[in-house]
Every structure is written in structure tokens, then in C-alpha cells.
Write an enzyme that holds these catalytic residues in place. Structure first.
Site, PDB file in Angstrom:
ATOM      1  N   HIS A   1      39.117  63.880  69.831  1.00 22.20           N
ATOM      2  CA  HIS A   1      38.694  65.271  70.002  1.00 22.20           C
ATOM      3  C   HIS A   1      37.448  65.470  69.147  1.00 22.20           C
ATOM      4  O   HIS A   1      37.507  65.917  68.005  1.00 22.20           O
ATOM      5  CB  HIS A   1      39.802  66.233  69.587  1.00 22.20           C
ATOM      6  CG  HIS A   1      40.716  66.590  70.709  1.00 22.20           C
ATOM      7  ND1 HIS A   1      40.291  67.321  71.810  1.00 22.20           N
ATOM      8  CD2 HIS A   1      42.019  66.321  70.922  1.00 22.20           C
ATOM      9  CE1 HIS A   1      41.308  67.483  72.638  1.00 22.20           C
ATOM     10  NE2 HIS A   1      42.353  66.883  72.140  1.00 22.20           N
TER      11      HIS A   1
ATOM     12  N   ASP B   1      40.683  70.489  70.629  1.00 20.04           N
ATOM     13  CA  ASP B   1      41.994  70.572  69.995  1.00 20.04           C
ATOM     14  C   ASP B   1      42.155  71.906  69.276  1.00 20.04           C
ATOM     15  O   ASP B   1      43.212  72.549  69.332  1.00 20.04           O
ATOM     16  CB  ASP B   1      42.192  69.409  69.029  1.00 20.04           C
ATOM     17  CG  ASP B   1      41.031  69.242  68.049  1.00 20.04           C
ATOM     18  OD1 ASP B   1      39.928  69.763  68.305  1.00 20.04           O
ATOM     19  OD2 ASP B   1      41.216  68.564  67.023  1.00 20.04           O
TER      20      ASP B   1
ATOM     21  N   TYR C   1      26.934  71.854  86.145  1.00 20.99           N
ATOM     22  CA  TYR C   1      27.392  73.147  85.651  1.00 20.99           C
ATOM     23  C   TYR C   1      26.262  74.168  85.712  1.00 20.99           C
ATOM     24  O   TYR C   1      25.116  73.848  85.390  1.00 20.99           O
ATOM     25  CB  TYR C   1      27.859  73.049  84.194  1.00 20.99           C
ATOM     26  CG  TYR C   1      29.131  72.262  83.976  1.00 20.99           C
ATOM     27  CD1 TYR C   1      29.904  71.817  85.048  1.00 20.99           C
ATOM     28  CD2 TYR C   1      29.556  71.950  82.699  1.00 20.99           C
ATOM     29  CE1 TYR C   1      31.066  71.091  84.841  1.00 20.99           C
ATOM     30  CE2 TYR C   1      30.722  71.220  82.473  1.00 20.99           C
ATOM     31  CZ  TYR C   1      31.472  70.793  83.544  1.00 20.99           C
ATOM     32  OH  TYR C   1      32.626  70.079  83.347  1.00 20.99           O
TER      33      TYR C   1
ATOM     34  N   GLU D   1      39.092  73.747  59.178  1.00 26.18           N
ATOM     35  CA  GLU D   1      40.270  74.349  59.803  1.00 26.18           C
ATOM     36  C   GLU D   1      40.405  75.837  59.507  1.00 26.18           C
ATOM     37  O   GLU D   1      41.148  76.534  60.209  1.00 26.18           O
ATOM     38  CB  GLU D   1      41.525  73.594  59.377  1.00 26.18           C
ATOM     39  CG  GLU D   1      41.571  72.194  59.966  1.00 26.18           C
ATOM     40  CD  GLU D   1      42.812  71.413  59.589  1.00 26.18           C
ATOM     41  OE1 GLU D   1      43.283  70.616  60.438  1.00 26.18           O
ATOM     42  OE2 GLU D   1      43.304  71.595  58.458  1.00 26.18           O
TER      43      GLU D   1
END
Length: 445
Positions: A142, A147, A346, A421
Site C-alpha cells: 500500500h 489502506d 481517467y 497515522e
């Protein structure tokens, strides 16, 4: 995202400086009472939020292979009372939660797939996974923050379930596979989810999405009206010449010279044939393959590259001019050339201007964060297809720790990408504030 998600070099500097920030606006009636719940309950969920992210990070899965991730999400959502539809676009999920009061439908999207990258981050939950990609066994990581996106939406889903009686509308969650595209230009991800009915039933009134970015510091939410990520179109150029001895070029047609002229000709399209004051564009030839010996002029040459634009008309024009340029240059040298664009390109992600203006005050109210206007990014995102169906807003969540230079941080798609995080909690609160504020403001209209 298809390429390394790295905003312009000035992005972190802009965020740290005096970027335009709108004046604070009163909270919509009916939403303000939920703000303390969002702040307190999101903080309570944070340990599990981080645990989810680490678990998913340690077990990454490539596009259309996200079976473990999808099963983890489905179990969690069903335990919260969501209506869950699985196997949308192979491994995708669509989940619905009806609030205690009628109101608009708000869609929230998280992409689930990892990348064929070998991790170089020394953490206990580092990936050691391998999988088959395009017929080859590869390492999996990832490396783009997906994630974190999944964990963020799982935590936001729990917040909404806890606030269900007070919710003034319906939440529709889109856990999407294959954002990073699939081998052999197979159509997947957002486009396939839409084709398989992701917006059917409870059709969203709006769709919100986010992306962790190492180009911003934790606590910064980056947004802008209009185009925020570029279209992403991969192309191949085939040049046909006529093989001959390298000492006698006049006896053949040199596809290497023709190909070289085509590369240079492409650059004049972006620099001389489109209005650069309207929107920028990037046209890059990334591979050039021809020949087998130094003294042989080969029969052909093959090139490939990527086109990035922010305007659909400009995108169509440049594609057309690329094929015309290649053909005419080849013809002038006695050869032939053709440009092929992959069908899985895209579109640019365009934030609806009215929706962006309406929700900017909500971004400012996110606890522990600061919302700033940022430059558009040249990376591509298939969130664009959701935003073509209903008004959309896509934002960046800073993921480089405060005090560190975000311009020097390892970019998304790097094997050393290691997001802070603490950014996950900012993401949860961002989605929650956008959702409850939109629902409440819709009731007032």
C-alpha cells in the site's frame, strides 16, 4: 492513483503560508449539535482506526484481488446495521445506512487496492505480500495510502451508525477496487462500479472523497474548486519503417529518426497549439524501443507515454493532434505511424464549484485541522467518474508529520511512503463534517 501522487513543489509551502481561507460561517442548523459527538467518538475510535489501517497495510491486495479487504469491511458494516451489497465491480462494496430523518443521499468513497511495489519501510506491520500481476509474480504494498482510506471510511461508517437517529438523510458508502488501473487496459474501478449499479436505488445527491498526501503536513486539508487532479491517458505510438544496413540508410526508412521527430513534434502541441492560459497540460513520452544491433536500422519503433489535461475539449484536441502529427511526420520520412490511446483513461477530477463553496466552511470546522486552497495536481484519479454523475468534492489530507518538510517527504507510490497515522483521524472527521453539514444545509434550503 496511476502515477506518484505528488502535488506541485509549492504545495506544502502554500499550506504553511497565508493560503486563501474563507471566513468562518455559522454551522447549519441541526448539524452543530453533532460536532461534539464527532470529535469525541472519532477520538475513541482512533486506536481501532489505526489497527485497521495496519492490518490492511500488512495484507495488501492488488486491483480486483481485494477479497480479504472487502470481507473485512463487509463484516464491519453489517455489524453496524448497514445494508451491504458485495461483489460490485468484482470486489467492490456498496453499503447504505438510512438516517433517523429523511434527507439527501451522501456518497462517500474509499479505494482499496495496493500497488506492485516492494516495501522499504521498517515497521512491524510492513508488507511481505506477493501476488500475480499481468502474469508475473510481484511484491505488493500500500504505497498510495489506500489502506488509510479504507480504515478512514470504516471509522466514519461507525460514527454514522452511532449518530443514526440524528442523521438527516442517507449515507451511501463506496468501497472501490482497482483505482490504480488493471493490466491490459481492462475497465474497472469507479467506471465498472457505476456500470454495475453503484448509484442505483438510493441515488446520491453528492459524492465526497479524499486522498492522503505526503505533499501536505498532517492537519492540513487541501481543496480547490474546479479541476483538482488531471485526466490520465496512456498512449502507444507505432512507427513503421523499412529495415536496412546501418551504413546505407538511404536504402531503407529509419523509424528511429521518425520516432525522434515525433517526440519533438508532440511537444509543440502542448507549447504552441493549445491555450496555456486556460489550463496546463503535460505530454510525456516515457519509453522508446527500437532496434537490436548498432549497425542495423530496424523495421519499426515503439513508444509509450502519458497525457495529462484538465479540460475535456483540450484533452480531445491534443489526442487528435497527436495522431495527426505522428502520421504526417512519418509520411514525410517515408514511413507510417499510428497513435493508440488505452480505453481505460481517467477524466480530470473536477470539484463542483457551487458544492466546493458550500462545503468550504465545513472543512474549516474540522477539529485539529486547517483547510487551505491548494494547486491542482497532475496525478490522475477515477473518482472523476463519480463526480461526473453527481456534484463531487475531492480533498487532500496531509500525511507528513508537522515540523517535517512535506516537499521532501517520500511521495505516494514510493516504496518508502509512510504516512503519519495521525492524519487518519483528520480524514474521519473531514468525511463526518462534510456529511452532517451537507444533510443539515439541504434541509434548510
Amino acid at each position: 492513483m496511476r502515477v506518484a501522487f505528488r502535488c506541485l513543489p509549492t504545495l506544502a509551502a502554500l499550506a504553511a503560508a497565508a493560503c486563501p481561507v474563507l471566513a468562518q460561517t455559522a454551522a447549519p442548523s441541526g448539524a452543530e449539535s453533532l460536532y461534539p459527538l464527532i470529535e469525541q467518538r472519532s477520538k475513541a475510535i482512533e486506536p481501532r482506526l489505526i489497527a485497521w489501517r495496519r492490518d490492511i497495510h500488512q495484507h495488501p491486495e492488488l486491483g480486483n484481488q481485494e477479497k480479504r479487504t472487502s470481507a473485512l469491511v463487509a463484516r464491519h458494516l453489517r455489524s453496524l446495521g448497514y445494508e451491504v451489497k458485495e461483489n460490485v465491480a468484482v470486489t467492490g462494496l456498496v453499503a447504505v445506512l438510512h438516517g433517523g430523518r429523511p434527507g439527501p443521499v451522501v456518497a462517500l468513497r474509499a479505494d482499496m487496492d495496493a500497488l506492485p511495489v516492494k516495501e522499504q519501510v521498517d515497521v512491524p506491520f510492513a508488507s511481505r505480500s506477493r501476488a500475480v500481476w499481468d502474469g508475473k509474480e510481484v511484491d505488493v504494498m500500500h504505497a498510495c495510502g489506500h489502506d488509510g482510506h479504507v480504515a478512514i471510511l470504516m471509522a466514519a461508517a461507525e460514527l454514522f451508525a452511532q449518530m443514526k437517529p440524528q442523521l438527516q438523510g442517507t449515507v451511501k458508502l463506496l468501497f472501490q477496487p482497482a483505482e490504480e488501473k488493471l493490466p491490459k487496459a481492462e475497465i474497472g474501478g469507479a467506471r465498472r462500479m457505476l456500470a454495475e449499479g453503484a448509484f442505483d436505488g438510493d441515488k446520491p445527491d453528492v459524492v465526497f472523497g479524499l486522498h492522503l498526501s505526503s505533499g501536505l503536513n498532517t492537519g492540513v486539508i487541501g481543496y480547490k474548486a474546479g479541476p483538482i487532479t488531471a485526466s490520465s491517458d496512456n498512449f502507444q505510438v507505432s512507427v513503421k519503417g523499412r529495415q536496412t544496413h546501418g551504413s546505407m540508410p538511404w536504402a531503407g526508412v529509419d523509424p528511429i529518426v521518425i520516432g525522434s521527430e515525433i517526440v519533438m513534434g508532440f511537444q509543440t502541441i502542448a507549447s504552441r497549439q493549445v491555450n496555456v492560459t486556460k489550463e496546463p497540460s503535460v505530454l510525456t513520452v516515457g519509453t522508446f524501443n527500437a532496434g537490436s544491433r548498432s549497425n542495423i536500422i530496424p523495421d519499426g519503433a515503439e513508444m509509450s507515454g502519458t497525457l495529462r489535461t484538465y479540460d475535456d475539449q483540450m484533452r480531445t484536441f491534443i489526442m487528435k493532434r497527436m495522431d495527426e502529427t505522428a502520421q504526417h511526420i512519418a509520411l514525410s520520412g517515408g514511413g507510417q505511424a499510428h497513435v493508440h490511446f488505452d480505453e481505460d483513461g481517467y477524466a480530470a477530477t473536477v470539484n463542483d464549484p457551487a458544492l466546493t463553496a458550500r462545503m468550504a466552511p465545513s472543512l474549516q470546522r474540522v477539529p485539529g485541522a486547517k483547510a487551505v486552497v491548494v494547486p491542482k495536481a497532475t496525478a490522475g484519479e477515477d473518482f472523476s467518474f463519480f463526480a461526473q454523475k453527481v456534484p463531487g468534492l475531492f480533498v487532500f489530507i496531509g500525511a507528513t508529520p508537522p515540523g517535517q518538510d512535506a516537499d521532501k517527504a517520500e511521495p505516494n507510490h514510493s516504496p518508502r511512503f509512510n504516512p503519519d497515522e495521525a492524519s487518519l483521524l483528520v480524514g474521519v472527521r473531514t468525511l463526518a463534517h462534510l456529511t452532517v453539514d451537507y444533510m443539515a444545509s439541504a434541509q434548510a434550503r
